[in-house]
Design a protein around this motif. Structure first.
Motif, PDB file in Angstrom:
ATOM      1  N   PRO A   1      -7.198  -5.851  -6.658  1.00 10.03           N
ATOM      2  CA  PRO A   1      -5.747  -5.999  -6.439  1.00 10.03           C
ATOM      3  C   PRO A   1      -4.961  -4.756  -6.833  1.00 10.03           C
ATOM      4  CG  PRO A   1      -6.619  -7.998  -7.418  1.00 10.03           C
ATOM      5  CD  PRO A   1      -7.727  -6.992  -7.433  1.00 10.03           C
ATOM      6  N   LEU A   2      -5.319  -4.140  -7.959  1.00  7.86           N
ATOM      7  CA  LEU A   2      -4.625  -2.927  -8.392  1.00  7.86           C
ATOM      8  C   LEU A   2      -4.872  -1.780  -7.417  1.00  7.86           C
ATOM      9  CD1 LEU A   2      -5.284  -3.046 -12.245  1.00  7.86           C
ATOM     10  CD2 LEU A   2      -3.115  -3.450 -11.058  1.00  7.86           C
ATOM     11  N   LEU A   3      -6.100  -1.693  -6.908  1.00 10.95           N
ATOM     12  CA  LEU A   3      -6.428  -0.658  -5.921  1.00 10.95           C
ATOM     13  C   LEU A   3      -5.594  -0.843  -4.658  1.00 10.95           C
ATOM     14  CD1 LEU A   3      -8.179   1.703  -4.901  1.00 10.95           C
ATOM     15  CD2 LEU A   3      -9.879   0.015  -4.177  1.00 10.95           C
TER      16      LEU A   3
ATOM     17  N   THR B   1       1.252   1.380  -1.824  1.00  9.07           N
ATOM     18  CA  THR B   1       2.360   2.233  -2.270  1.00  9.07           C
ATOM     19  C   THR B   1       2.258   3.628  -1.675  1.00  9.07           C
ATOM     20  OG1 THR B   1       2.490   0.999  -4.355  1.00  9.07           O
ATOM     21  CG2 THR B   1       3.536   3.167  -4.289  1.00  9.07           C
ATOM     22  N   VAL B   2       1.064   4.209  -1.715  1.00  7.58           N
ATOM     23  CA  VAL B   2       0.857   5.551  -1.171  1.00  7.58           C
ATOM     24  C   VAL B   2       1.155   5.566   0.328  1.00  7.58           C
ATOM     25  CG1 VAL B   2      -0.873   7.320  -0.668  1.00  7.58           C
ATOM     26  CG2 VAL B   2      -0.781   6.270  -2.938  1.00  7.58           C
ATOM     27  N   LEU B   3       0.661   4.561   1.057  1.00  4.22           N
ATOM     28  CA  LEU B   3       0.880   4.516   2.503  1.00  4.22           C
ATOM     29  C   LEU B   3       2.349   4.302   2.843  1.00  4.22           C
ATOM     30  CD1 LEU B   3      -2.221   2.408   3.593  1.00  4.22           C
ATOM     31  CD2 LEU B   3      -1.892   4.864   3.849  1.00  4.22           C
TER      32      LEU B   3
ATOM     33  N   ASN C   1       7.036   4.523   9.209  1.00  7.01           N
ATOM     34  CA  ASN C   1       7.186   3.162   9.750  1.00  7.01           C
ATOM     35  C   ASN C   1       6.215   2.144   9.151  1.00  7.01           C
ATOM     36  OD1 ASN C   1       9.266   3.912  11.551  1.00  7.01           O
ATOM     37  ND2 ASN C   1       7.756   4.600  13.061  1.00  7.01           N
ATOM     38  N   PHE C   2       5.360   2.558   8.215  1.00  8.79           N
ATOM     39  CA  PHE C   2       4.408   1.608   7.652  1.00  8.79           C
ATOM     40  C   PHE C   2       5.118   0.477   6.907  1.00  8.79           C
ATOM     41  CE2 PHE C   2       1.827   0.153   4.035  1.00  8.79           C
ATOM     42  CZ  PHE C   2       0.753  -0.384   4.708  1.00  8.79           C
TER      43      PHE C   2
ATOM     44  N   GLY D   1      -7.205  -4.964   7.106  1.00  4.53           N
ATOM     45  CA  GLY D   1      -6.086  -4.934   8.042  1.00  4.53           C
ATOM     46  C   GLY D   1      -5.203  -3.721   7.871  1.00  4.53           C
ATOM     47  N   THR D   2      -4.978  -3.322   6.632  1.00  6.50           N
ATOM     48  CA  THR D   2      -4.115  -2.172   6.362  1.00  6.50           C
ATOM     49  C   THR D   2      -4.722  -0.884   6.888  1.00  6.50           C
ATOM     50  OG1 THR D   2      -3.200  -3.238   4.382  1.00  6.50           O
ATOM     51  CG2 THR D   2      -2.973  -0.851   4.535  1.00  6.50           C
ATOM     52  N   VAL D   3      -6.008  -0.707   6.673  1.00  5.56           N
ATOM     53  CA  VAL D   3      -6.680   0.511   7.164  1.00  5.56           C
ATOM     54  C   VAL D   3      -6.579   0.593   8.687  1.00  5.56           C
ATOM     55  CG1 VAL D   3      -8.915   1.648   7.415  1.00  5.56           C
ATOM     56  CG2 VAL D   3      -8.238   0.704   5.196  1.00  5.56           C
TER      57      VAL D   3
END
Length: 338
Positions: free
Chosen positions: A36-38, A44-46, A52-53, A295-297
Motif C-alpha cells: 500500500p505504501l509503495l 503521488t509521483v505519477l 492529466n493522470f 491498472g495504473t501502469v
C-alpha cells in the motif's frame, strides 16, 4: 524448587527475547503495509509528473478499466490461497458474454441472458473444481484444457463473429452511474467488501487458508477439502461470468476473442498483492493494491502513448516481478521462522 525464582537461567530469557519480538513486529508491519505504501508513492509521483493522470475523468477511467480484473481477482485470491489457480477465466469471460448476448438476441429478456451467462460460468467453475478435487488432475492441466475448450465453444456458438447487443436495459449495466461512479466500479467495490468479509470473518475463509497451508492437516481437522475446492471454483466461475456479462454490456457485443491473456493479469495482481503461490496466505487489501498497480501502469502507458508491443513487455516484467517477490517473501518468512 520448581518456581522461576529458583532457576537462575530463567531471568535472562525475557530481555533476550525482546529484540526478537520487536524485529518480528517490524517484519510483520512491513509485510502488511509495504505494498500500500509503495502504491501511494507511485500514485503521488505519477500525479505530479504525468499530464492529466490526476484528472477526475482519468481517475474514474482508471477505476473502470480495472473493474473486471478486480472482480475476478477476488475469487482468484481464494483459488491461490487454497493452493490452486484458474487459467480459464479469460475464456469464461468471453463465453459468458457471447452466451448472454445470444440469449438476449433470441429471447429479448435481460433476466434470461444474465441468468444463462451466470449459470454457464458457475458450471464451468464447478467442472474445474471436480476435475481438480475429485479426479486429482493437476490444476495447470485441468484449467488449461478448460481454457481451450471454453474458448472454442465461444467461437463455435458465435460462428467466430461478435454478437451485437442493442438492448438498452442490458447496456445500462456497463454505462449506468450511481453517485457519479460507473456501475462496474460499484460492483467491484461490493466484490472486495464481500470477499474480504468471506476471507477474514467466516469459517469458509479460514478453511480456505487452512487447506492452502496444509491440505492433509485441514482434512484431519475435519475440513471437507474436496467439497471446499469445488465451491471455490464455482464462485470463481460465477464471478468471472458476471465480469464477462458486464464487459459485454460495456462494449455492446459478445466477443469470442475477448479477454485473451486476462488470467495472467489477474494472477499477477493477486501475487503483487501478497497472495502466496504456495497457498495459505491472502489479504484482500493487498489484492486491491495489486489490481490498482496493474491498472495504473497500463493507464500511464496509454497516457504516454506507449506502443502496445512494449505494453506486453511491461506486463510480462510485472508478472515476473510478482513471482520473484512471492519467492523472496516465502524465503524471508522461512528464514525469519528459523
Amino acid at each position: 524448587m520448581n518456581s522461576l525464582s529458583s532457576n537462575p537461567s530463567a531471568a535472562p530469557e525475557a530481555p533476550a527475547s525482546a529484540p526478537a519480538a520487536t524485529a518480528q513486529r517490524k517484519h510483520a508491519w512491513l509485510a502488511d503495509y509495504s505494498m500500500p505504501l509503495l502504491y501511494i508513492a507511485l500514485f503521488t509521483v505519477l500525479a505530479l509528473t504525468v499530464e492529466n493522470f490526476f484528472s477526475a475523468g482519468n481517475v474514474v477511467g482508471l477505476m473502470l478499466s480495472v473493474a473486471q480484473i478486480g472482480m475476478v481477482a477476488c475469487t482468484m485470491m481464494l483459488c491461490l490461497a487454497s493452493r490452486d489457480f484458474d487459467l480459464s477465466v479469460g475464456s469464461t469471460i468471453a463465453f459468458s458474454g457471447v452466451l448472454g448476448a445470444m440469449l438476449l438476441e433470441r429471447t429479448g429478456s435481460v433476466t434470461v441472458a444474465v441468468i444463462g451467462g451466470l449459470a454457464a460460468g458457475a458450471l464451468i467453475g464447478a467442472g474445474n473444481g471436480v476435475l481438480i478435487a475429485y479426479l486429482r488432475i493437476n490444476a495447470l492441466i485441468a484449467t488449461l484444457a478448460t481454457m481451450l475448450m471454453v474458448r472454442g465453444l465461444a467461437f463455435i456458438a458465435s460462428q467466430g463473429q461478435a454478437v451485437g447487443i442493442a438492448n438498452d436495459a442490458f447496456i445500462s449495466f456497463g454505462d449506468a452511474r450511481v453517485f457519479g461512479l460507473p456501475l462496474p466500479v460499484i460492483v467491484v467495490a461490493v466484490c472486495f467488501l464481500v470477499f474480504g468479509v468471506l476471507l477474514n470473518h467466516t469459517v469458509f475463509g479460514r478453511n480456505t487458508l487452512a487447506v492452502g497451508g496444509n491440505p492433509e492437516a485441514a482434512r484431519l481437522a475435519g475440513v471437507k477439502v474436496e467439497r471446499l475446492r469445488v465451491w471455490i471454483f464455482l464462485l470463481q466461475g460465477l464471478v468471472t461470468a458476471m465480469a464477462g456479462l458486464i464487459l459485454a454490456s460495456r462494449i455492446t457485443s459478445g466477443q469470442p476473442n475477448a479477454a485473451q491473456g486476462f488470467e495472467l493479469d489477474v494472477i499477477s495482481a493477486c501475487v503483487l498483492g501478497g497472495v502466496s503461490l504456495q497457498g495459505g496466505k491472502a489479504r484482500i487489501i493487498g489484492v486491491l493494491v495489486g489490481v490498482l498497480i496493474m491498472g495504473t501502469v497500463e493507464n500511464v502507458m496509454n497516457l504516454m502513448n506507449v506502443d502496445a508491443f512494449y505494453q506486453y513487455l511491461v506486463r510480462g516484467l510485472i508478472l515476473l516481478a510478482a513471482v520473484l517477490l512471492d519467492q523472496l517473501k516465502t524465503r524471508g518468512a522461512g528464514g525469519h521462522r528459523d
